[in-house]
Design an enzyme around this catalytic site. Sequence first.
Site, PDB file in Angstrom:
ATOM      1  N   ASP A 252      10.429   1.612   3.809  1.00 21.14           N
ATOM      2  CA  ASP A 252       9.446   2.481   3.435  1.00 21.14           C
ATOM      3  C   ASP A 252       9.138   1.980   1.859  1.00 21.14           C
ATOM      4  OD1 ASP A 252       7.453   4.337   3.156  1.00 21.14           O
ATOM      5  OD2 ASP A 252       8.689   6.054   3.305  1.00 21.14           O
TER       6      ASP A 252
ATOM      7  N   HIS B  53       4.490   4.233   3.059  1.00 24.17           N
ATOM      8  CA  HIS B  53       3.657   5.188   3.678  1.00 24.17           C
ATOM      9  C   HIS B  53       2.674   5.674   2.910  1.00 24.17           C
ATOM     10  CE1 HIS B  53       6.753   8.302   2.456  1.00 24.17           C
ATOM     11  NE2 HIS B  53       5.421   8.984   2.470  1.00 24.17           N
TER      12      HIS B  53
ATOM     13  N   SER C 124       5.936  11.609  -2.606  1.00 17.80           N
ATOM     14  CA  SER C 124       6.227  10.373  -2.200  1.00 17.80           C
ATOM     15  C   SER C 124       5.914   9.081  -3.023  1.00 17.80           C
ATOM     16  CB  SER C 124       5.649   9.963  -0.708  1.00 17.80           C
ATOM     17  OG  SER C 124       6.308  10.417   0.290  1.00 17.80           O
TER      18      SER C 124
END
Length: 399
Positions: free
Chosen positions: A157, A127, A235
């Site tokens: 992910d 993402h 992230s």
Amino acid sequence: MTPYPPHSPQPPQPPEPPHKRGRWIATAVLPAIIGASVALGVAWLAGGDTANRTVTVTERSSAETEPTAATSTDPPPASGKGSDDGAVSVQQIVRDASPGVVLVEHRQGLGSGFLIDQQGHILTNEHVVDGAAKVTVTYSDGTTQDAKVLAEDPTIDLAVLEVDKPPASAKPLPLGQSRDLTVGDPVVAIGNPLGLERTATTGIVSAVKRRICSPNQSAIANAIQTDAAINQGNSGGPLLDRRGRIIGINSQIVSQGGGFEGIGFAVPIDTVRPVADAVIAGGKPQHAWIGIFGDPLTPQLAKDLGVQGTTGVALRRLDDRGPAKKAGLRAADRDPPKGADILVQIAGRPIRDFGDLSQEISSRRVGETVEVTVLRDGKDVRVKLTLQDRPGNLGGSCQ
């Protein structure tokens, strides 16, 4: 993702309104009822427009036991050169790891990543990349390079990037293991929260065997919950153990307002490693699968089946395409599932619940042969099966 330029010489300005870059998912915390499923709103930590993404964390379901949780702000040991078990100070971990942590940027946003080898392979979250064919990475010495996106895997992910040649100052980070983590283990997170590059935070493993949703709504089992402060921009960055080894990729937080509230999640490195290895070897993302459906042996189910004191998973159903069916395992879709095999070991390691089962399968390569031990008619039966790539039409399993 941050709403302001990460390299600006000026102090960070207040975030832009929600309708601009950096928009968060609306979060909601449902009433917590003892013994019931609890759904929590989860915010992505980086990436592009998140408005159409729905992410949930399942605290408990019939398919897994409830993990033990703890909350603490105690950091890992912050002094000394280390101990007999190889632990080192937070300062040393940050010094050693920072040259391998990168800022990952593209037009839609930014996040973090880390170098894993001298050949220029970098791991981050899917993402963070969010469909970009090319991204830019910046190292701790200020060197900036274009990076090719080798593969994106929304199922766990993960995105694998590649640069032509890392700068001499860059240092690949060692990969550890996540399978044996316990609540209370100290951890360090390094990343670029809100564009503040190479920020280090400390905390503990707050819980293990969490089950979170991936960008394509597949379940990611055995996620690591931590209270180390992580925010937008973290992230794709590393979660490190007290020896400075990567145990997970920071991915999500639970938040009512979009900021740090002490509940973050990392995708376990044991799940990431075989997928990344397959991509780097020139292949595509693959996920080991055996094709079973079943129930963990609760004390009551074990009593109903006459196997008190046994732990494992009673097989309810077998996918006709899967290795378990081909290997001759038995299932019984009735209550209780009498006559069904009870899976008790994989490769000699005990299976206590679906977390253990997922760990033993997802950490292995497609094509690998493993020995499975099942309890059948009161006797241990050992069966070898070859792991297959999970079919793409299984559908989401986060609900």
